[in-house]
Design a protein around this motif. Structure first.
Motif, short mmCIF file in Angstrom:
data_model
loop_
_atom_site.label_atom_id
_atom_site.label_comp_id
_atom_site.label_asym_id
_atom_site.label_seq_id
_atom_site.Cartn_x
_atom_site.Cartn_y
_atom_site.Cartn_z
N VAL A 1 -1.68 -31.09 -10.80
CA VAL A 1 -0.94 -30.16 -9.96
C VAL A 1 -1.89 -29.58 -8.92
N ILE A 2 -1.56 -29.76 -7.66
CA ILE A 2 -2.37 -29.23 -6.57
C ILE A 2 -1.72 -27.95 -6.05
N VAL A 3 -2.49 -26.88 -6.01
CA VAL A 3 -2.04 -25.61 -5.42
C VAL A 3 -2.89 -25.37 -4.18
N ALA A 4 -2.25 -25.40 -3.02
CA ALA A 4 -3.01 -25.32 -1.77
C ALA A 4 -2.51 -24.17 -0.91
N GLY A 5 -3.38 -23.70 -0.05
CA GLY A 5 -3.02 -22.62 0.86
C GLY A 5 -4.20 -22.27 1.75
N ARG A 6 -3.92 -21.53 2.79
CA ARG A 6 -4.97 -21.02 3.65
C ARG A 6 -5.71 -19.89 2.92
N PRO A 7 -6.91 -19.52 3.37
CA PRO A 7 -7.65 -18.44 2.71
C PRO A 7 -6.84 -17.15 2.62
N SER A 8 -6.97 -16.46 1.47
CA SER A 8 -6.34 -15.16 1.21
C SER A 8 -4.83 -15.24 1.03
N MET A 9 -4.29 -16.44 0.83
CA MET A 9 -2.85 -16.56 0.59
C MET A 9 -2.47 -16.26 -0.85
N GLY A 10 -3.46 -16.23 -1.74
CA GLY A 10 -3.17 -15.89 -3.13
C GLY A 10 -3.11 -17.08 -4.07
N LYS A 11 -3.66 -18.23 -3.65
CA LYS A 11 -3.59 -19.41 -4.52
C LYS A 11 -4.42 -19.21 -5.79
N THR A 12 -5.56 -18.54 -5.69
CA THR A 12 -6.36 -18.26 -6.89
C THR A 12 -5.62 -17.29 -7.80
N ALA A 13 -5.01 -16.26 -7.22
CA ALA A 13 -4.26 -15.30 -8.02
C ALA A 13 -3.08 -15.97 -8.71
#
Length: 459
Positions: A205-217
């Protein structure tokens, strides 16, 4: 022919090699029992040449007998063909039967692996004695790569009739009908509905996003939810263990992260109660953290396999692909592609779900509609190919900070799912506690243009 004395003292079975070649010369259909046998597995050069010629003829639909094989070898020439004509006849005549050729093949491959072990051991010894300016860690990494490469022997997977596979399919239908399906719930209901119950072993499962979008959270929130019932191992190359633990405490205790990282007043009973509650909840879950920076795929594999052996393992989180090192290829996109391929292979090998974070490129910033697309995946299109699910995290408030309507609004855009539908999942992001929850109410205005053919999953 090759001098037998030159192979003295190394693992070998000349008799097994002769039996394999003799069986092939007598019964060409024995090629179906060769498994993963390759010419390089033979210790003798003339045997390698004979096997290669037999396979060439059989694959071309031509008979492979002592005469045709000799003709092909003679046409190619080489010092090793001297005296091979009579030897080919001898091989075909002396093999007792082709019935046991599978056992002979196993012996040949086994001896080849043992020779490989000896070669790797010699190479490791040479690396240690002649470092050529490399550090001990670099030598260790090279050693681990050689050992892992040697150990990665493919198991032959024979084709099966569809009726043999249907049994497990029907069992799965029955399990789902009776609520026994092995889908690991993420703890976010709308996500689980779209994923037919949750994540499954073997998925990447790939969770992607621009910086500070909350993907780590988001992935941490999902990981903490799943750790209540499953074993989760989080590889974080971006944050240290204490920062991840602090975020987890804020998440489970519903205490502002700024308070945990800053100072809680002695009289702030609500905050202290939240800290206590968070500690109790985290004490009861199986959520492990490895904050090794710039980890290699090999190190990650070895650690994951060891953790599964000691503690059990169901979910691996990798934060994030772009910070891994040691990938194959010279170009960055080739290295990133090797990481995604390796993580997909690891998911299948260990029977776990792997959630890997990835960055999106800057192209999204220049578009009127800031909602990301699959083509925005940074560094490698292979990520999209390897993934079973691709989730793109988007928070409009990052582009419209003054718009109160989109404050806290987040979307998880599922743009690939091998075994399910696509859709947009509205969520509420609580930045203070690093937590994602169901979004209630309608779409905040102004609404971003929605893609065609996408289903919107309401809570």
């Amino acid at each position: 022919m090759s001098n037998m004395a030159e192979h003295a003292g190394i693992p070998q079975s000349i008799e097994a090699e002769q039996a394999v070649l003799g069986a092939l010369l007598r019964v060409n259909d024995a090629v179906d029992k060769m498994g993963d046998l390759q010419a390089k597995h033979f210790v003798r050069e003339d045997h390698r040449a004979i096997y290669s010629e037999i396979m060439r003829l059989v694959m071309a639909g031509q008979p492979a007998d002592p005469i045709s094989v000799w003709a092909g070898l003679e046409a190619r020439g080489g010092a090793h063909i001297q005296g091979l004509g009579p030897y080919l006849n001898q091989l075909a005549q002396t093999v007792p039967s082709a019935a046991n050729v599978g056992k002979y093949v196993a012996i040949v491959v086994d001896r080849a692996l043992l020779r490989g072990v000896m070669h790797v051991a010699d190479s490791i010894n040479g690396l240690a004695q002649n470092t050529k300016g490399r550090s001990a860690d670099e030598i260790l990494d090279a050693m681990q790569t050689m050992v892992t490469s040697l150990a990665e022997r493919r198991v032959r997977n024979e084709p099966k009739m569809i009726r043999e596979i249907l049994g497990s399919v029907v069992d799965g239908i029955s399990d789902r009908a009776e609520g026994r399906a092995f889908a690991m719930a993420t703890g976010i209901p709308s996500v689980d509905r779209l994923f037919n119950g949750g994540l499954r072993p073997g998925q990447l499962v790939i969770v992607a996003g621009r910086p500070s979008m909350g993907k780590t959270a988001l992935t941490s929130d999902i990981g903490l939810n799943m750790a209540e019932n499953y074993s989760v191992l989080n590889f974080s190359m971006e944050m240290e263990g204490q920062e991840i633990a602090s975020r987890a405490l804020a998440n489970r205790g519903r205490v502002a992260l700024s308070s945990i990282l800053g100072e809680i007043r002695p009289d702030d009973s609500a905050a202290w109660a939240g800290v206590t509650a968070g500690v109790v909840k985290l004490d009861d879950i199986r959520f492990a953290i490895d904050d090794t920076p710039a980890i290699t795929l090999l190190e990650l594999r070895m650690k994951a396999k060891a953790w599964k052996r000691r503690h059990g393992l169901h979910v691996i989180i990798v934060d994030y692909l772009g910070l891994m090192t040691g990938g194959e290829g010279e170009k960055r996109h080739e290295q990133i592609g090797s990481y995604s391929r390796g993580l997909k292979a690891l998911a299948k090998e260990l029977g776990v779900a792997v959630i890997a974070l990835a960055q999106l490129n800057r192209q999204v910033e220049g578009r009127p509609d800031k909602r990301p697309m699959l083509s925005d995946l940074r560094d490698s299109g292979e990520i999209e190919q390897d993934a079973d699910i691709v989730m793109l995290v988007h928070r409009p408030e990052m582009y419209e900070p003054e718009n109160e309507d989109v404050r806290g609004y987040a979307e998880v855009l599922v743009r690939k799912q091998r075994s399910g539908s696509l859709g947009d999942i509205p969520l509420r992001f609580e930045g203070a506690t690093c937590r994602f929850e169901q979004w209630t109410g309608g779409t905040p205005s102004p609404a971003a243009p929605r893609g065609r053919g996408r289903e919107r999953f309401e809570p």
